[in-house]
Design an enzyme around this catalytic site. Structure first.
Site, PDB file in Angstrom:
ATOM      1  N   ASP A  42      54.948  16.717  62.252  1.00 54.53           N
ATOM      2  CA  ASP A  42      54.250  17.910  61.787  1.00 54.53           C
ATOM      3  C   ASP A  42      54.615  19.114  62.643  1.00 54.53           C
ATOM      4  O   ASP A  42      54.788  20.225  62.151  1.00 54.53           O
ATOM      5  CB  ASP A  42      52.730  17.714  61.868  1.00 54.53           C
ATOM      6  CG  ASP A  42      52.252  16.794  60.757  1.00 54.53           C
ATOM      7  OD1 ASP A  42      53.103  16.345  59.962  1.00 54.53           O
ATOM      8  OD2 ASP A  42      51.036  16.523  60.712  1.00 54.53           O
ATOM      9  N   TYR A  45      57.975  20.435  61.734  1.00 50.92           N
ATOM     10  CA  TYR A  45      57.885  21.061  60.420  1.00 50.92           C
ATOM     11  C   TYR A  45      57.270  22.457  60.559  1.00 50.92           C
ATOM     12  O   TYR A  45      57.774  23.448  60.031  1.00 50.92           O
ATOM     13  CB  TYR A  45      57.026  20.187  59.503  1.00 50.92           C
ATOM     14  CG  TYR A  45      56.702  20.820  58.173  1.00 50.92           C
ATOM     15  CD1 TYR A  45      57.628  20.805  57.128  1.00 50.92           C
ATOM     16  CD2 TYR A  45      55.462  21.433  57.959  1.00 50.92           C
ATOM     17  CE1 TYR A  45      57.328  21.397  55.907  1.00 50.92           C
ATOM     18  CE2 TYR A  45      55.159  22.017  56.749  1.00 50.92           C
ATOM     19  CZ  TYR A  45      56.088  21.996  55.720  1.00 50.92           C
ATOM     20  OH  TYR A  45      55.797  22.577  54.526  1.00 50.92           O
ATOM     21  N   SER A  91      40.699  39.057  31.834  1.00 48.78           N
ATOM     22  CA  SER A  91      39.281  38.942  31.515  1.00 48.78           C
ATOM     23  C   SER A  91      38.946  40.015  30.475  1.00 48.78           C
ATOM     24  O   SER A  91      39.843  40.641  29.920  1.00 48.78           O
ATOM     25  CB  SER A  91      38.436  39.051  32.771  1.00 48.78           C
ATOM     26  OG  SER A  91      38.651  40.298  33.354  1.00 48.78           O
ATOM     27  N   LEU A  92      37.691  40.195  30.199  1.00 51.74           N
ATOM     28  CA  LEU A  92      37.300  41.106  29.124  1.00 51.74           C
ATOM     29  C   LEU A  92      36.337  42.157  29.633  1.00 51.74           C
ATOM     30  O   LEU A  92      35.523  41.890  30.516  1.00 51.74           O
ATOM     31  CB  LEU A  92      36.562  40.315  28.034  1.00 51.74           C
ATOM     32  CG  LEU A  92      37.364  39.313  27.225  1.00 51.74           C
ATOM     33  CD1 LEU A  92      36.431  38.439  26.405  1.00 51.74           C
ATOM     34  CD2 LEU A  92      38.322  40.051  26.300  1.00 51.74           C
ATOM     35  N   GLU A 125      33.999  36.263  17.291  1.00 50.11           N
ATOM     36  CA  GLU A 125      33.818  34.835  17.567  1.00 50.11           C
ATOM     37  C   GLU A 125      32.853  34.676  18.739  1.00 50.11           C
ATOM     38  O   GLU A 125      32.700  35.608  19.534  1.00 50.11           O
ATOM     39  CB  GLU A 125      35.163  34.184  17.916  1.00 50.11           C
ATOM     40  CG  GLU A 125      35.748  34.734  19.197  1.00 50.11           C
ATOM     41  CD  GLU A 125      37.250  34.493  19.328  1.00 50.11           C
ATOM     42  OE1 GLU A 125      37.628  33.370  19.606  1.00 50.11           O
ATOM     43  OE2 GLU A 125      38.012  35.469  19.161  1.00 50.11           O
ATOM     44  N   LYS A 127      31.394  33.898  22.336  1.00 51.94           N
ATOM     45  CA  LYS A 127      31.961  33.888  23.692  1.00 51.94           C
ATOM     46  C   LYS A 127      31.380  32.663  24.397  1.00 51.94           C
ATOM     47  O   LYS A 127      30.184  32.608  24.685  1.00 51.94           O
ATOM     48  CB  LYS A 127      31.595  35.171  24.439  1.00 51.94           C
ATOM     49  CG  LYS A 127      32.180  35.220  25.830  1.00 51.94           C
ATOM     50  CD  LYS A 127      31.997  36.597  26.441  1.00 51.94           C
ATOM     51  CE  LYS A 127      32.702  36.753  27.768  1.00 51.94           C
ATOM     52  NZ  LYS A 127      32.359  35.775  28.784  1.00 51.94           N
ATOM     53  N   LYS A 300      38.099  41.096  18.674  1.00 59.98           N
ATOM     54  CA  LYS A 300      39.510  41.353  18.998  1.00 59.98           C
ATOM     55  C   LYS A 300      40.158  42.077  17.818  1.00 59.98           C
ATOM     56  O   LYS A 300      39.877  41.725  16.662  1.00 59.98           O
ATOM     57  CB  LYS A 300      40.259  40.025  19.225  1.00 59.98           C
ATOM     58  CG  LYS A 300      39.672  39.199  20.362  1.00 59.98           C
ATOM     59  CD  LYS A 300      40.289  37.810  20.476  1.00 59.98           C
ATOM     60  CE  LYS A 300      39.540  37.023  21.552  1.00 59.98           C
ATOM     61  NZ  LYS A 300      39.854  35.591  21.548  1.00 59.98           N
ATOM     62  N   LYS A 324      27.872  41.232  24.961  1.00 60.58           N
ATOM     63  CA  LYS A 324      26.957  40.254  25.568  1.00 60.58           C
ATOM     64  C   LYS A 324      25.614  40.218  24.849  1.00 60.58           C
ATOM     65  O   LYS A 324      25.185  41.220  24.269  1.00 60.58           O
ATOM     66  CB  LYS A 324      26.734  40.614  27.044  1.00 60.58           C
ATOM     67  CG  LYS A 324      27.973  40.510  27.916  1.00 60.58           C
ATOM     68  CD  LYS A 324      28.451  39.079  27.985  1.00 60.58           C
ATOM     69  CE  LYS A 324      29.372  38.812  29.145  1.00 60.58           C
ATOM     70  NZ  LYS A 324      28.813  38.816  30.441  1.00 60.58           N
ATOM     71  N   CYS A 453      27.735  47.453  63.386  1.00 66.43           N
ATOM     72  CA  CYS A 453      26.660  46.745  62.688  1.00 66.43           C
ATOM     73  C   CYS A 453      27.163  45.343  62.363  1.00 66.43           C
ATOM     74  O   CYS A 453      28.136  45.189  61.615  1.00 66.43           O
ATOM     75  CB  CYS A 453      26.286  47.480  61.416  1.00 66.43           C
ATOM     76  SG  CYS A 453      25.105  46.567  60.409  1.00 66.43           S
TER      77      CYS A 453
END
Ligand code: IVH
Length: 705
Positions: A42, A45, A91-92, A125, A127, A300, A324, A453
């Site tokens: 290892d 390597y 994504s949407l 359709e 989701k 769509k 949604k 902080c």
């Protein structure tokens, strides 16, 4: 083998050595991972990998596409192999109200120049509330299944996907394309979820909801376990394909169904926003009896030519949107209000609730947004809840919508305890005691402690290592917190010296920590090494600057292309350079708020110190130049006048997709002026400067060539 000092390497020698190392390391990877028969220790390597990385760091322009630093194809023994998505998994965007759907349709029509009277079809359709899966079929045979991951790189879960009964091992049909990557959602039905949890209860571990159960089951390392989990799959889209079997979204879905994939029987085609809204209403009414979780409806654009023209913005297609459903609600008691300090110093009140089930999930924390919200004042300064404040001890209503963090939305005054007192929002930071200040016009109170902080420092650190940022395997939020609490990592730069300080002969301290052994420590060090080169967009996002989310980071990366260029511009802007600010604000998608946030970040000496320390360990890779072929690549274009055949936004998007930069004003740097009807002063100026002027006809010919 004796190695030459890296500083003495010529570019040519470095190139040759990187090639040799890539091959040698790949060989060792295969012997280790695939054959289970490593030939070298290892340590040896790791020395090879380190040397490779050191050369890459010195010669970043020579980094190979098959660099071992980036190659993740060989699975770590206990993980999944990674899969690069040829076509990104997106994504949407979300719509919540009918108005949002009208706006979506208006945006699409405007972009495509389709007037209101003309028909425009949308599919609608359900989701599905599960997790996305991509299934690659070659010559009809399933050859690879991958999770979405970060959209670009997912996990290879082929063995597991093969156990799902809705996933055909072979597609059947005359017209099955040579390559077809079907995409869809893996989910678990309510019935199967309940039965699984009943079985699991004996072991003391249950899943919170069907989506978690589906994700947990698909991501089992042992496919025999996945096989015992009743997963289902609906196909709703596609990625890399050699041929599209139809010219409409609905047609492709129909073809996928014919080939043996399971598609949702409720998909419909709508010819107007009214039809879309009626569909939404009908599906919402059916929601409880469907037998599986859905969290909305997806619309769509049906025509694939139109989808192509609309393209993408950031990580979302312009041609689709998720509408949604309204959230679910439950009643419980507000037991306490905690103040959490975020990475940018914001003080966020969190409701500690008597645990209650909302839509199948047990909720004990909910957001209270900010101090005005607790007082009964909305974002616009107007009263909310008829001005009623929220107090510890109140009986409150909690909403939860899909993934979104639950919210406390209302209260029952009749149940308020007699001795309750209004909540007093702290004016000092609960973590570091610095003042917590609310600026004019802001709803949020912020700790001014910056990096002194602890909460901000640790939140920034957690953000830096997180999945979509630097993504350091083995250093998750929990471990980052522990290292931070022990003072081992005080700032992000310290991550990169962990091995120096706690590796090799000094490993004992790390090993004495719970959960760490030599192997996991080694793995962590290697994972850190793999992130010594970070792409510009990931690096920017990882810095955790206010308002710089992933999309914005990508936009900034595309705009400035290199870290040096960006930093020079940002520091100039922070020092008050109006031109630097104007250049930034002129970028489509950038506003004054972002410019302020970037100025504030780059004006703060603590941040610059932290950055400099980080940059002694990290090389920031330039952004990849956009599509390099074609006459528009790298050119600057200005659009003026009225276009007949496409909207200005479409022309702009097409130009950008072809690698051009679209600017608002003509100068000596302008390469082309696209002049529509009634072009005025810009055309005149372009002619004076000798800039090539394109008519709309020329333009269409150019982009379609
Ligand atoms: S289309 C390019 N259709 O929702 C468009 N997505 O919030 C890709 N999802 O990542 C998505 N049901 O995992 C589409 N009928 C549906 C869907 C659906 C569920 C998921 C999908 C996506 C997420 C976006």
């Amino acid at each position: 083998m004796d190695y030459q000092d890296i500083d003495a390497l010529t570019e040519e020698q470095a190139k040759a050595e990187l090639a040799r190392l890539a091959e040698e390391i790949a060989g060792h990877d295969a012997r280790y991972h695939t054959d289970d028969a490593p030939e070298i220790s290892d340590g040896d390597y790791d020395a090879l990998r380190r040397r490779n990385l050191a050369i890459e760091t010195k010669f970043p322009e020579l980094v190979r596409s098959d660099s071992p630093t980036h190659r993740v194809g060989a699975a770590p023994a206990e993980g999944f192999a990674k899969v690069s998505h040829i076509v990104q998994m997106l994504s949407l965007g979300n719509a919540f109200e009918p108005d949002d759907v009208h706006e979506f349709s208006d945006r699409v029509r405007k972009f495509l120049s389709v007037p209101d009277g003309e028909p425009l079809l949308f599919t609608a359709e359900p989701k599905i509330d599960g997790l996305a899966l991509s299934l690659r079929y070659e010559n009809g045979k399933l050859v690879q299944a991958a999770t979405r991951g970060d959209g670009r790189i997912g996990e290879n879960v082929t063995a597991n996907a093969l156990t799902i009964k809705d996933v055909p091992h072979k597609l059947e049909g005359e017209d099955v394309p040579e390559v077809f990557e079907a995409r869809g959602e893996v989910y678990m039905s309510h019935e199967d979820f309940a039965a699984l949890n009943e079985r699991m209860a004996e072991s003391g571990r249950v899943f919170a909801n069907p989506r978690n159960a589906a994700a947990g089951s698909l991501r089992q390392l042992d496919s025999e376990i996945t096989k015992t989990r009743p997963l289902r799959f609906f196909a709703y889209g596609w990625g890399d394909v050699s041929h599209v079997p139809a010219d409409r979204q609905s047609g492709v879905i129909e073809a996928m169904g014919r080939w043996g994939l399971t598609v949702n029987p409720r998909m419909a085609v709508c010819a107007s926003v009214d039809e879309m809204l009626a569909y939404h209403k009908a599906v919402e009414a059916e929601r409880a009896s469907l037998g599986y979780d859905i969290d909305g409806v997806v619309y769509k654009v049906d025509g694939l030519d139109l989808q192509g023209r609309l393209g993408f913005r950031s990580r979302e297609p312009r041609w689709a949107i998720a509408h949604k459903f309204a959230a679910e609600v439950a009643t419980t008691v507000l037991e306490d209000i905690d103040i959490q300090v975020g990475r940018t110093g914001s003080l966020t009140p969190v409701a500690k609730l008597r645990p209650v089930t909302v839509g199948g999930v047990v909720v004990s924390n909910a957001t209270l947004h900010n101090e005005d919200y607790i007082k009964g004042i909305g974002g616009d300064g107007e009263p909310i809840r008829e001005g009623r404040d929220l107090r510890v001890g109140d009986t409150v209503q909690v909403y939860r919508a899909g993934d979104v963090i639950p919210k406390v939305v209302d209260l029952d005054l009749s149940k308020r305890p007699k001795d309750s007192l209004p909540f007093v929002f702290p004016e000092t930071c609960p973590e570091c005691g610095s003042d917590a200040v609310r600026e004019e016009g802001e709803a949020v109170r912020r700790c001014v402690g910056g990096l002194i902080c602890p909460a901000q420092a640790v939140e920034r650190l957690k953000h830096f290592v997180s999945r979509n940022a630097a993504d350091i395997d083995g250093l998750g939020a929990k471990q980052a917190e522990v290292f931070w609490a022990d003072g081992w990592i005080k700032q992000t730069a310290d991550i990169y010296t962990l091995e120096e300080r706690f590796g090799g002969d000094n490993i004992q301290a790390l090993k004495s920590k719970e959960g760490w052994g030599s192997k996991s420590a080694e793995k962590l060090f290697r994972a850190i090494d793999e992130r010594r080169i970070l792409p510009l967009d990931k690096f920017l996002f990882a810095l955790g600057i206010r308002h710089v989310g992933e999309g914005t980071a990508a936009l900034l990366a595309r705009t400035y292309m290199s870290w040096d260029a960006l930093r020079i511009a940002m520091e100039a802007m922070a020092a008050g350079d109006a031109d630097a600010r104007a250049t930034l604000v002129n970028v489509d998608g950038v506003g004054e708020v972002l410019a302020d946030a970037l100025s504030a970040f780059f004006a703060e000496p603590h941040n610059l110190e932290g950055l400099n320390a980080l940059l002694t360990h990290v090389v920031v890779e330039d952004a990849a130049p956009p599509a390099q072929q074609g006459v528009l690549a790298g050119k600057t274009l200005v659009i003026t006048g009225t276009l007949e055949r496409m909207s200005r936004s479409e022309a702009k998007a097409r130009a950008e997709a072809a690698g051009a930069k679209v600017s608002g004003s003509v100068s000596a740097k302008t390469d082309y002026l696209l002049a529509g009807e009634k072009a005025g002063s810009k055309l005149k100026k372009a002619q004076e400067l000798g800039v090539s002027v394109l008519s709309e006809e020329d333009w269409i010919t150019l982009i379609e060539s």
